[in-house]
Design a protein around this motif. Structure first.
Motif, mmCIF file in Angstrom:
data_model
loop_
_atom_site.group_PDB
_atom_site.id
_atom_site.type_symbol
_atom_site.label_atom_id
_atom_site.label_comp_id
_atom_site.label_asym_id
_atom_site.label_seq_id
_atom_site.Cartn_x
_atom_site.Cartn_y
_atom_site.Cartn_z
ATOM 1 N N VAL A 109 0.841 -1.194 0.000
ATOM 2 C CA VAL A 109 0.000 0.000 0.000
ATOM 3 C C VAL A 109 0.881 1.249 0.000
ATOM 4 O O VAL A 109 0.604 2.225 -0.712
ATOM 5 N N SER A 110 1.960 1.235 0.782
ATOM 6 C CA SER A 110 2.873 2.391 0.830
ATOM 7 C C SER A 110 3.502 2.651 -0.533
ATOM 8 O O SER A 110 3.656 3.799 -0.956
ATOM 9 N N SER A 111 3.875 1.559 -1.230
ATOM 10 C CA SER A 111 4.461 1.714 -2.566
ATOM 11 C C SER A 111 3.467 2.348 -3.529
ATOM 12 O O SER A 111 3.825 3.241 -4.308
ATOM 13 N N ALA A 112 2.211 1.885 -3.477
ATOM 14 C CA ALA A 112 1.175 2.445 -4.350
ATOM 15 C C ALA A 112 0.890 3.899 -3.996
ATOM 16 O O ALA A 112 0.673 4.745 -4.878
ATOM 17 N N LEU A 113 0.899 4.189 -2.690
ATOM 18 C CA LEU A 113 0.669 5.563 -2.245
ATOM 19 C C LEU A 113 1.800 6.475 -2.701
ATOM 20 O O LEU A 113 1.580 7.621 -3.145
ATOM 21 N N LEU A 114 3.006 5.977 -2.636
ATOM 22 C CA LEU A 114 4.175 6.749 -3.085
ATOM 23 C C LEU A 114 4.084 7.035 -4.583
ATOM 24 O O LEU A 114 4.387 8.148 -5.031
ATOM 25 N N LEU A 115 3.643 6.047 -5.372
ATOM 26 C CA LEU A 115 3.479 6.239 -6.813
ATOM 27 C C LEU A 115 2.433 7.311 -7.098
ATOM 28 O O LEU A 115 2.621 8.169 -7.978
ATOM 29 N N ALA A 116 1.320 7.274 -6.349
ATOM 30 C CA ALA A 116 0.257 8.259 -6.555
ATOM 31 C C ALA A 116 0.736 9.670 -6.233
ATOM 32 O O ALA A 116 0.478 10.624 -6.978
ATOM 33 N N ASP A 136 11.429 -0.690 0.131
ATOM 34 C CA ASP A 136 11.910 -1.775 -0.722
ATOM 35 C C ASP A 136 12.383 -1.193 -2.056
ATOM 36 O O ASP A 136 12.261 0.023 -2.303
ATOM 37 N N PRO A 137 12.946 -2.017 -2.960
ATOM 38 C CA PRO A 137 13.426 -1.499 -4.250
ATOM 39 C C PRO A 137 12.355 -0.771 -5.050
ATOM 40 O O PRO A 137 12.665 0.193 -5.768
ATOM 41 N N VAL A 138 11.102 -1.219 -4.931
ATOM 42 C CA VAL A 138 10.026 -0.539 -5.664
ATOM 43 C C VAL A 138 9.889 0.904 -5.193
ATOM 44 O O VAL A 138 9.734 1.833 -6.008
ATOM 45 N N CYS A 139 9.953 1.122 -3.896
ATOM 46 C CA CYS A 139 9.855 2.493 -3.356
ATOM 47 C C CYS A 139 11.037 3.347 -3.813
ATOM 48 O O CYS A 139 10.862 4.509 -4.216
ATOM 49 N N TRP A 140 12.238 2.782 -3.741
ATOM 50 C CA TRP A 140 13.421 3.527 -4.183
ATOM 51 C C TRP A 140 13.299 3.909 -5.661
ATOM 52 O O TRP A 140 13.572 5.057 -6.051
ATOM 53 N N ASN A 141 12.896 2.950 -6.471
ATOM 54 C CA ASN A 141 12.779 3.223 -7.912
ATOM 55 C C ASN A 141 11.687 4.238 -8.204
ATOM 56 O O ASN A 141 11.829 5.080 -9.098
ATOM 57 N N THR A 142 10.586 4.181 -7.448
ATOM 58 C CA THR A 142 9.475 5.108 -7.671
ATOM 59 C C THR A 142 9.888 6.541 -7.388
ATOM 60 O O THR A 142 9.624 7.447 -8.192
ATOM 61 N N ALA A 145 12.483 7.708 -9.997
ATOM 62 C CA ALA A 145 11.844 7.979 -11.291
ATOM 63 C C ALA A 145 11.043 9.266 -11.268
ATOM 64 O O ALA A 145 10.981 9.985 -12.270
ATOM 65 N N ALA A 146 10.433 9.579 -10.114
ATOM 66 C CA ALA A 146 9.652 10.819 -10.011
ATOM 67 C C ALA A 146 10.539 12.043 -10.229
ATOM 68 O O ALA A 146 10.134 13.010 -10.886
ATOM 69 N N HIS A 147 11.755 12.006 -9.704
ATOM 70 C CA HIS A 147 12.687 13.126 -9.913
ATOM 71 C C HIS A 147 13.224 13.123 -11.346
ATOM 72 O O HIS A 147 13.357 14.182 -11.972
#
Length: 487
Positions: A109-116, A136-142, A145-147
């Motif tokens: 949920v945190s990863s999805a929230l970070l993407l949003a 996790d790696p997904v959060c780091w990559n998200t 990528a946003a920057h």
């Protein structure tokens, strides 16, 4: 009304139903059927998944809002829908819902929230990222990528350097970010660094970004190495990557190789044909560009508006007026860019009156490209009146472009009107206008060196200037010798 047939409980029937939905209308019919049976709350996360898969974020959020007690799996799907909308009001509302549901510690949920948040509010995304205890790696990559998407490559690089174990997606994010933000040399350097990492193999996306960087640099040698790597790794099956290779070869001057890659493709998209046509047009091969376009009309997918722009550019460079007319007249709802290309075709061919009539018949106002083409044609034809008319329009749309005044000055000089030439130069000087410095690049021993006009920062500048002076003197001696020989 006949009673509705019963449906079996459980998820399998719902999965089967939703798998048959291929459009908004199909999904709405399925939803209506569920509502009539009172089964709309049966595994709503499956319905949300179908909405996001069909690209219906608003529908997904409306379904989510009707759930009194959303399934935990529904939150990431709703947040994914919010991310695609980039609405800065929706994500905070969903965030509150997450907190009330007690799902904040859930990493998915945190990863999805970070993407949003990354798609709508970068400061909020950073704040959330800092609050995640063990991203996790997904959060780091998200967050990286946003920057990178926004061109903040210094921050993206800093985040990348802090990653515990960057994976292929991490490297690809960095490489693509540098390529998009106008730093192709940094993109290639990052790609080479990635190749040196044990256990990591560049994927199609990272190779595509590196090939695009080679195209921008004109680095043919590195482009050939990437092509060989793609062939060894069987990445050549990717149509987008092959399109990038065609573009790279064309921009690096190897049009023949670009055509060979094009011909070897078993499947070609609209982008493939358009890239090949644009590559031919860029090198002044107008007849070849038209031939590929006509072949596309016979064999390939229907040309789109970008394809027609590319072939019109080829007609312009090749002086193919009749072919240009045919393409333009067959264009449905031509844009101002299509008109600009056609004006350029006519202007280069000296058909200035027809070019002006075309502009006057446009259903919208002309832009700088349209009037600039007319002014360039007026210079070639020595038409002072038309040039002054075009310049007047250009001063309205781009008053700070020094090149327009220079073109008009050339027209006056051709007529021997030196007073008007002086007036143009005075307008340039008084307006504080400066011509954008020209630039070029050259590859030497695998390194690409970039030069711009009036730039004196190159460490080997003195040696370069001495070599140029020596070559210039040598050429003069050769010319004088030839003149004496033939006298």
């Amino acid at each position: 009304m006949a009673p509705l047939p019963p449906l079996l409980p459980g998820e399998p029937w719902l999965r089967a139903l939703l798998s048959r939905c291929s459009s908004h209308a199909h999904l709405a019919q399925a939803h209506a059927s569920l509502l009539r049976r009172g089964l709309d709350q049966s595994s709503p996360h499956l319905f949300l998944s179908a909405c996001t898969a069909l690209g219906l974020p608003l529908y997904a959020l409306s379904v989510f809002s009707l759930s009194p007690h959303p399934h935990p799996l529904s939150f990431p799907l709703a947040l994914k829908a919010a991310a695609s909308l980039s609405d800065r009001h929706v994500t905070p509302q969903l965030h509150c819902h997450v907190i009330l549901s007690g799902l904040s510690p859930d990493l998915h949920v945190s990863s999805a929230l970070l993407l949003a948040y990354s798609s709508s509010s970068l400061p909020s995304a950073l704040q959330l990222f800092d609050e995640i205890p063990h991203p996790d790696p997904v959060c780091w990559n998200t967050i990286t990528a946003a920057h990178a998407r926004r061109g903040y490559m210094d921050r993206a690089q800093s985040l990348f350097d802090r990653m515990p174990r960057p994976n292929v997606v991490s490297w690809t994010t960095l490489i693509s970010g540098y390529a998009r933000s106008g730093a192709p040399a940094a993109a290639l350097a990052a790609f080479r660094h990635m190749q040196a990492q044990p256990g990591l193999r560049p994927d199609t996306v990272s190779v595509l970004a590196a090939v695009s960087a080679c195209a921008k640099l004109g680095d043919l040698r590195s482009g050939i190495c990437l092509h060989r790597y793609a062939l060894r790794g069987e990445l050549f099956r990717s149509v987008p990557l092959t399109n990038a290779l065609i573009d790279m070869y064309a921009k690096c001057g190897s049009v023949t190789t670009a055509m060979e890659v094009f011909e070897a493709m078993p499947e070609r998209s609209v982008v493939t044909w358009t890239t090949m046509i644009a590559g031919l047009a860029r090198h002044g091969l107008g007849e070849e560009a038209v031939a590929v376009f006509e072949r596309m009309e016979r064999e390939g997918p229907a040309p789109n508006s970008v394809t027609r722009l590319a072939v019109l550019a080829g007609c312009s460079h090749g002086g193919l007026v009749e072919a240009g007319r045919r393409v333009f007249e067959a264009t449905t709802a031509p844009t101002v860019e299509h008109y600009g290309c056609m004006v350029d075709v006519l202007s280069r061919a000296g058909l200035l009156r027809e070019a002006r009539e075309l502009i006057e018949g446009m259903p919208f106002e002309g832009n700088a490209a349209v009037w600039g083409s007319l002014l360039a044609g007026a210079r070639s034809g020595g038409d002072e009146e038309l040039g002054a008319f075009a310049l007047g329009k250009l001063t309205e749309v781009e008053p700070e472009n020094c090149g327009n005044y220079s073109l008009m000055s050339d027209i006056y000089a051709g007529q021997g009107r030196w007073g008007q030439v002086g007036m143009m130069r005075k307008m340039i000087r008084d307006g504080g206008l400066r011509k954008t410095p020209g630039g070029s690049s050259v590859e030497v021993d695998g390194l690409v060196y970039e030069f711009t006009s009036r730039c004196s920062s190159h460490p080997e500048l003195e040696g370069i200037m001495n070599t140029l002076a020596h070559l210039s003197a040598h050429l003069k001696e050769m010319v004088m010798g030839d003149a004496q020989f033939f006298s």
